[in-house]
Motif scaffolding. Structure first.
Motif, PDB file in Angstrom:
ATOM      1  N   SER A  41       0.818  -1.315  -0.118  1.00 36.66           N
ATOM      2  CA  SER A  41      -0.026   0.071   0.027  1.00 36.66           C
ATOM      3  C   SER A  41       1.096   1.362  -0.046  1.00 36.66           C
ATOM      4  O   SER A  41       2.137   1.232   0.412  1.00 36.66           O
ATOM      5  N   PRO A  42       0.319   2.500  -0.383  1.00 34.02           N
ATOM      6  CA  PRO A  42       1.048   3.675  -0.498  1.00 34.02           C
ATOM      7  C   PRO A  42       1.641   4.018   1.073  1.00 34.02           C
ATOM      8  O   PRO A  42       2.722   4.454   1.152  1.00 34.02           O
ATOM      9  N   GLN A  43       0.976   3.788   1.995  1.00 34.60           N
ATOM     10  CA  GLN A  43       1.332   4.004   3.209  1.00 34.60           C
ATOM     11  C   GLN A  43       2.697   3.098   3.647  1.00 34.60           C
ATOM     12  O   GLN A  43       3.787   3.606   4.351  1.00 34.60           O
ATOM     13  N   ILE A  44       2.660   2.086   3.362  1.00 35.42           N
ATOM     14  CA  ILE A  44       3.995   0.978   3.413  1.00 35.42           C
ATOM     15  C   ILE A  44       5.070   1.493   2.731  1.00 35.42           C
ATOM     16  O   ILE A  44       6.055   1.457   3.392  1.00 35.42           O
ATOM     17  N   ILE A  45       4.587   1.962   1.795  1.00 37.83           N
ATOM     18  CA  ILE A  45       5.746   2.415   0.659  1.00 37.83           C
ATOM     19  C   ILE A  45       6.398   3.684   1.161  1.00 37.83           C
ATOM     20  O   ILE A  45       7.751   3.835   1.256  1.00 37.83           O
ATOM     21  N   GLU A  46       5.641   4.447   1.721  1.00 42.26           N
ATOM     22  CA  GLU A  46       6.004   5.755   2.315  1.00 42.26           C
ATOM     23  C   GLU A  46       6.790   5.492   3.439  1.00 42.26           C
ATOM     24  O   GLU A  46       8.036   6.138   3.869  1.00 42.26           O
ATOM     25  N   ASP A  47       6.209   4.551   4.428  1.00 43.20           N
ATOM     26  CA  ASP A  47       6.984   4.433   5.754  1.00 43.20           C
ATOM     27  C   ASP A  47       8.407   3.663   5.590  1.00 43.20           C
ATOM     28  O   ASP A  47       9.600   3.965   6.275  1.00 43.20           O
ATOM     29  N   PRO A  61      25.677  17.057  -1.296  1.00 42.00           N
ATOM     30  CA  PRO A  61      26.275  18.441  -1.712  1.00 42.00           C
ATOM     31  C   PRO A  61      25.510  18.911  -2.981  1.00 42.00           C
ATOM     32  O   PRO A  61      25.276  18.269  -3.885  1.00 42.00           O
ATOM     33  N   GLN A  62      25.359  20.212  -2.832  1.00 39.83           N
ATOM     34  CA  GLN A  62      24.834  21.266  -4.163  1.00 39.83           C
ATOM     35  C   GLN A  62      23.380  20.967  -4.503  1.00 39.83           C
ATOM     36  O   GLN A  62      23.036  20.866  -5.174  1.00 39.83           O
ATOM     37  N   VAL A  63      22.712  20.168  -3.187  1.00 40.02           N
ATOM     38  CA  VAL A  63      21.343  19.915  -3.307  1.00 40.02           C
ATOM     39  C   VAL A  63      20.295  21.006  -2.848  1.00 40.02           C
ATOM     40  O   VAL A  63      20.482  21.511  -1.728  1.00 40.02           O
ATOM     41  N   LYS A  64      19.293  21.227  -3.649  1.00 36.72           N
ATOM     42  CA  LYS A  64      18.533  22.308  -3.042  1.00 36.72           C
ATOM     43  C   LYS A  64      17.329  21.832  -2.362  1.00 36.72           C
ATOM     44  O   LYS A  64      17.047  22.292  -1.201  1.00 36.72           O
ATOM     45  N   TYR A  65      16.605  20.610  -2.741  1.00 36.02           N
ATOM     46  CA  TYR A  65      15.612  19.965  -1.784  1.00 36.02           C
ATOM     47  C   TYR A  65      15.465  18.504  -2.490  1.00 36.02           C
ATOM     48  O   TYR A  65      15.860  18.437  -3.715  1.00 36.02           O
ATOM     49  N   VAL A  66      14.870  17.819  -1.560  1.00 40.36           N
ATOM     50  CA  VAL A  66      14.600  16.259  -1.962  1.00 40.36           C
ATOM     51  C   VAL A  66      13.056  16.346  -2.015  1.00 40.36           C
ATOM     52  O   VAL A  66      12.378  16.552  -0.865  1.00 40.36           O
ATOM     53  N   ARG A  67      12.345  15.774  -2.943  1.00 39.57           N
ATOM     54  CA  ARG A  67      10.997  15.530  -2.848  1.00 39.57           C
ATOM     55  C   ARG A  67      10.703  13.874  -2.909  1.00 39.57           C
ATOM     56  O   ARG A  67      11.399  13.263  -3.797  1.00 39.57           O
ATOM     57  N   GLY A  68       9.531  13.691  -2.193  1.00 45.42           N
ATOM     58  CA  GLY A  68       9.151  11.768  -2.400  1.00 45.42           C
ATOM     59  C   GLY A  68       7.888  11.884  -2.542  1.00 45.42           C
ATOM     60  O   GLY A  68       6.868  12.509  -2.223  1.00 45.42           O
ATOM     61  N   THR A  69       7.397  10.756  -3.453  1.00 43.00           N
ATOM     62  CA  THR A  69       5.944  10.555  -3.992  1.00 43.00           C
ATOM     63  C   THR A  69       5.854   9.141  -3.635  1.00 43.00           C
ATOM     64  O   THR A  69       6.648   8.312  -4.115  1.00 43.00           O
ATOM     65  N   SER A  70       4.908   8.819  -2.873  1.00 40.78           N
ATOM     66  CA  SER A  70       4.498   7.210  -2.690  1.00 40.78           C
ATOM     67  C   SER A  70       3.161   6.764  -3.233  1.00 40.78           C
ATOM     68  O   SER A  70       2.411   7.739  -3.138  1.00 40.78           O
ATOM     69  N   MET A  71       3.231   5.518  -3.813  1.00 40.20           N
ATOM     70  CA  MET A  71       1.877   5.278  -4.671  1.00 40.20           C
ATOM     71  C   MET A  71       1.952   3.746  -4.544  1.00 40.20           C
ATOM     72  O   MET A  71       2.898   3.026  -3.903  1.00 40.20           O
ATOM     73  N   PHE A  72       0.781   3.082  -4.901  1.00 39.40           N
ATOM     74  CA  PHE A  72       0.598   1.581  -4.632  1.00 39.40           C
ATOM     75  C   PHE A  72       1.844   0.928  -5.247  1.00 39.40           C
ATOM     76  O   PHE A  72       2.085   0.913  -6.679  1.00 39.40           O
ATOM     77  N   GLY A  73       2.617   0.345  -4.689  1.00 38.17           N
ATOM     78  CA  GLY A  73       3.775  -0.723  -5.112  1.00 38.17           C
ATOM     79  C   GLY A  73       4.815   0.218  -5.574  1.00 38.17           C
ATOM     80  O   GLY A  73       5.965  -0.705  -6.031  1.00 38.17           O
ATOM     81  N   MET A  74       5.011   1.594  -5.632  1.00 37.38           N
ATOM     82  CA  MET A  74       6.081   2.167  -6.313  1.00 37.38           C
ATOM     83  C   MET A  74       6.326   3.612  -5.340  1.00 37.38           C
ATOM     84  O   MET A  74       5.616   4.014  -4.746  1.00 37.38           O
ATOM     85  N   SER A  75       7.624   3.770  -5.675  1.00 38.10           N
ATOM     86  CA  SER A  75       8.237   5.193  -4.800  1.00 38.10           C
ATOM     87  C   SER A  75       9.030   6.017  -5.741  1.00 38.10           C
ATOM     88  O   SER A  75      10.001   5.375  -6.608  1.00 38.10           O
ATOM     89  N   PHE A  76       8.913   7.074  -5.711  1.00 35.66           N
ATOM     90  CA  PHE A  76       9.637   8.110  -6.634  1.00 35.66           C
ATOM     91  C   PHE A  76      10.242   9.142  -5.748  1.00 35.66           C
ATOM     92  O   PHE A  76       9.500   9.781  -4.809  1.00 35.66           O
TER      93      PHE A  76
END
Length: 417
Positions: A41-47, A61-76
């Motif tokens: 599930s998206p919640q398990i993927i997120e955690d 280094p040189q990173v402005k920000y990091v974004r994360g997206t969770s969905m069913f069976g996949m993480s970006f």
């Protein structure tokens, strides 16, 4: 004049070498980390996947920000770097960090980097025109032949396949039979996995001849999978076929690709690598398609459904025509305004030299010829001649003043005489 000729020649060479695209690439300088863990599930993927990756990738280094997206069976996870950061240096840093972050993920979960493309990297879409061939066979042709052939084109980052069915063997287990034979689902999985492998042995020498021994155990048919033993009950083996059915089918799909309302189609998307010349890459892909088409089954051919080269040519030609029209109009205005052809020519000749020299700067800054950069040059044509007009008028004014002084001195000498 010598310096002007050198700049003009260098500028003409830069025009030929300049990258061409329809639109500028304004996407962020990012690296994408993709992780697949199907069935969760998206919640398990997120955690268990997204959160550990995001927290560990923030220290780069040189990173402005990091974004994360969770969905069913996949993480970006999207790691956004500073605009002046080299994208391949950034990918190396992300890979180094993933070596440690992977230890925090569940067993069997492996994060991978996305292609080194950008948001405007989809330069060409194609489908396979294959009458009489089912969608599963078309997808096999695309994944195991066409994709590998086009992947070798310089400047191509990825060939993303779409449509059709990805063939796979499926074992549909009957829970009642599992209970009857007292077999668990992990035992079924272990039996299929352990019997689908190949092992090598040592060399066996007999007389003067040496034999290489190996075992071939890969599964090749539905019948072989059905006859795999799972356990033994009262000296009778329980096979996969006893507890369920085995079938050849396609992987579960989340959508379909329909072409012009005429039915489903199979094809691929050509993703251009970061910083490449879009027009050149498209030409190379089309040339490679002609070679790949020679090995396709009889009656199968490529059908290009999206080609950015047409948009590139129309956009660039439109701006070129605008540049030529503006150069003509500005030249006429200069001639009418000055009413002196020698002065007008000295000013008008600055236009092509300046435009050609501007491409030297575009190449130095790695900026492509697109509707934005060429429009900027078109808007600046009027400004290019302003300095020439001012200098010409100033020169005439000084000459007139000097001539008046000379005439005055001549008149004084005449009076004295």
């Amino acid at each position: 004049m010598l310096v002007a000729l050198i700049l003009f020649g260098w500028g003409v060479y830069s025009v030929k070498q300049n990258k061409i695209d329809a639109i500028p690439d304004l996407s962020e300088n990012q690296v994408i980390v993709f992780t697949e863990w199907m069935g969760r599930s998206p919640q398990i993927i997120e955690d268990q996947v997204t959160y550990p990756l995001v927290t560990n990738l923030q220290g780069l280094p040189q990173v402005k920000y990091v974004r994360g997206t969770s969905m069913f069976g996949m993480s970006f996870v999207y790691i956004i770097f500073n605009d002046n950061t080299d994208v391949y240096w950034a990918r190396e840093r992300v890979l180094e960090k993933l070596n440690y972050a992977s230890r925090l993920l569940p067993q069997g979960v492996t994060p991978t980097l996305g292609p080194d493309g950008t948001g405007v990297g989809h330069i060409l879409w194609y489908t396979l025109d294959a009458p009489g061939i089912d969608l599963g066979e078309q997808r096999a042709i695309q994944d195991w032949y066409v994709k590998f052939g086009l992947q070798n084109v310089p400047g191509v980052s990825e060939i993303a396949s779409f449509g059709g069915f990805q063939k796979q063997y499926q074992v549909n287990v009957n829970p009642n039979k599992l209970n009857y034979y007292k077999v668990s689902l992990p035992e079924v999985i272990r039996a299929v996995r352990s019997n689908n492998n190949e092992a090598g042995g040592r060399k066996l020498e007999m007389g003067d001849v040496g034999y290489i021994i190996k075992t071939s155990g890969y599964l090749n048919s539905i019948d072989q999978i059905s006859r795999l033993p799972i356990a033994s009950r009262n000296s009778i083996p329980v096979t996969v076929g006893d507890i369920g059915t085995v079938q050849m089918t396609g992987e579960t799909r989340l959508g379909i690709f329909d072409l012009n309302g005429q039915g489903e189609a199979v094809g691929g998307i050509v993703v251009m690598r970061y910083g490449e010349n879009a027009d050149e890459v498209i030409r190379n892909v089309k040339a490679k398609m002609q070679d790949v088409a020679k090995g396709l089954p009889k009656g199968v051919k490529f059908n290009i459904v999206y080609d950015r080269s047409g948009l590139i040519e129309e956009s660039v030609n439109s701006i070129k025509h605008t540049l030529i029209e503006e150069m003509i109009v500005v030249s006429l205005v200069v001639i009418i305004f000055l009413l002196h052809w020698r002065s007008a020519v000295s000013i008008i000749i600055q236009i092509p030299i300046t435009i050609a020299a501007s491409f030297i700067v575009l190449n130095a800054l790695n900026i492509s010829s697109n509707i934005m950069s060429l429009t900027g040059i078109a808007l600046a044509i009027g400004v290019i001649v302003d300095n020439g007009i001012i200098m010409a008028e100033n020169a005439y004014k000084n000459l007139a003043v000097r001539q008046a002084e000379l005439n005055k001195e001549a008149n004084l000498k005449t009076d004295k005489n």
